[in-house]
Write a protein that holds these residues in place. Sequence first.
Motif, PDB file in Angstrom:
ATOM      1  N   GLU A  45      12.839  79.902  41.661  1.00  0.00           N
ATOM      2  CA  GLU A  45      12.135  78.640  41.119  1.00  0.00           C
ATOM      3  C   GLU A  45      13.574  77.847  40.408  1.00  0.00           C
ATOM      4  O   GLU A  45      13.480  76.544  40.827  1.00  0.00           O
ATOM      5  CB  GLU A  45      10.642  78.127  40.896  1.00  0.00           C
ATOM      6  CG  GLU A  45      10.252  78.908  42.012  1.00  0.00           C
ATOM      7  CD  GLU A  45       9.645  80.258  42.211  1.00  0.00           C
ATOM      8  OE1 GLU A  45       9.749  80.971  41.146  1.00  0.00           O
ATOM      9  OE2 GLU A  45       9.231  80.910  43.068  1.00  0.00           O
ATOM     10  N   GLN A  46      13.934  78.751  39.783  1.00  0.00           N
ATOM     11  CA  GLN A  46      14.258  78.079  37.853  1.00  0.00           C
ATOM     12  C   GLN A  46      15.806  78.395  39.291  1.00  0.00           C
ATOM     13  O   GLN A  46      16.839  77.105  38.239  1.00  0.00           O
ATOM     14  CB  GLN A  46      14.798  79.036  36.900  1.00  0.00           C
ATOM     15  CG  GLN A  46      13.188  79.197  36.247  1.00  0.00           C
ATOM     16  CD  GLN A  46      13.160  80.376  34.943  1.00  0.00           C
ATOM     17  OE1 GLN A  46      13.557  80.980  35.692  1.00  0.00           O
ATOM     18  NE2 GLN A  46      12.788  80.181  34.220  1.00  0.00           N
ATOM     19  N   GLN A 105      16.820  77.059  42.062  1.00  0.00           N
ATOM     20  CA  GLN A 105      16.674  76.517  42.588  1.00  0.00           C
ATOM     21  C   GLN A 105      16.965  75.620  41.799  1.00  0.00           C
ATOM     22  O   GLN A 105      17.874  74.149  42.764  1.00  0.00           O
ATOM     23  CB  GLN A 105      15.125  76.459  43.425  1.00  0.00           C
ATOM     24  CG  GLN A 105      15.934  76.147  44.973  1.00  0.00           C
ATOM     25  CD  GLN A 105      14.696  75.967  45.765  1.00  0.00           C
ATOM     26  OE1 GLN A 105      13.196  77.086  45.595  1.00  0.00           O
ATOM     27  NE2 GLN A 105      14.607  75.722  47.165  1.00  0.00           N
ATOM     28  N   LYS A 106      16.163  74.904  40.487  1.00  0.00           N
ATOM     29  CA  LYS A 106      16.571  73.859  40.515  1.00  0.00           C
ATOM     30  C   LYS A 106      18.073  74.130  39.736  1.00  0.00           C
ATOM     31  O   LYS A 106      18.388  72.541  39.673  1.00  0.00           O
ATOM     32  CB  LYS A 106      15.685  73.455  38.498  1.00  0.00           C
ATOM     33  CG  LYS A 106      15.422  72.447  38.080  1.00  0.00           C
ATOM     34  CD  LYS A 106      14.464  72.398  37.200  1.00  0.00           C
ATOM     35  CE  LYS A 106      14.681  71.489  36.212  1.00  0.00           C
ATOM     36  NZ  LYS A 106      16.196  70.899  35.717  1.00  0.00           N
ATOM     37  N   ALA A 130      18.334  81.708  46.604  1.00  0.00           N
ATOM     38  CA  ALA A 130      17.200  80.464  45.970  1.00  0.00           C
ATOM     39  C   ALA A 130      17.285  79.258  46.339  1.00  0.00           C
ATOM     40  O   ALA A 130      17.122  78.105  47.494  1.00  0.00           O
ATOM     41  CB  ALA A 130      16.300  80.895  45.460  1.00  0.00           C
TER      42      ALA A 130
END
Lengths: 269, 93
Positions: free
Chosen positions: A101-102, A104-105, A134
Amino acid sequence: MIGEVIVVTSGKGGVGKTTTTANIGTGLTLKGKSVVLVDADIGLRNLDVVMGLENRIVYDLVDVVEGVCRLRQALIKDKRYPNLFLLPAAQTKDKNAVNPEQMQKLATDLSEEFDYVILDCPAGIEQGFKNAIAGANKAIVVTTPEVSAVRDADRIIGLLEASGLRNPMLIINRIKMEMVKRGDMMNIDDMIDILAIDLLGVIPDDDLIVVSTNRGEPVIATEQSLAGQAYRNVVRRLMGEDIPFMNLESDDGFFKKMAKLFGLNKKKQ
Amino acid sequence: MDLFKWFNKSTSSKDIAKERLKLVLIHDRANVSPQFLEMIKGELIKVISDYMEIDEEGLEIKLTRTKREIDDSTVPALVANIPIKRMKDKGNI
């Protein structure tokens, strides 16, 4: 404007992911694009030395993710090129220091500021691979003409497609023309037949790669290098141009063939 | 020279590499064991034999990859090559 996020991956180690990342990134910036190279190989950083930027690292990817610094502060500007930046990996942490998730951000944030975000993926199919892919919306699979590398590439292609990264593009690295001609190395058709994906480029084995890596200068900037020329073709294909592939099995001599292909057979002025 | 090349072709090391890779990838791709493929083969023979007489020895079944037409993505495909000897008269089933 949202830039493209391309992950360079392979499964097997040592096939040329980092060299490919460095050369494609440099090539794109030489074509006028703004590029950021991201070393996603946390704990085993290498893209910095291949790019010759190892002495300028202050912050790294993990610092950005953990909020120790701002994203801009961690980006190292490559002074040799107009618009090329590196986000180095952390060397003292391990791949569990960040999560998908990190990543992806991070990729999304970078894609808002650059035309191209190129992620250098670690070898393997574990957490580091999952992190690196990701945030990507395109994937390049690097392989060499060896059974072990092709087998791993096939596995990676399956995993990429299962993660929604459809139609990865293949780069066949370190082709030795003489061995292909003797029938002792798989040729391009053999490998496309086996892997059934689109070919982005074929990079001939070239001693100048070692020389340029020694110096920390991507080979793509070296005019007379065959691998450099092959990478320049890869960059143009990435940008949508239709550039023919080299024919490795014709009876023409290898150098004659390459010269013809690259238009180097013109007489010197 | 050409004749020599042609003669040598079947034993070149790249052909060996290619054949070995193809075999190993079949099983890597779908995590399919040879026993599992044999099971499918047995079931196929059972079903098809109701409708036609087939050459069981010549039946080939393998996993491969193919491009899907709608979106051009690569997907695994099960390919069966089933030689038919004779159609059965459907009235006799």
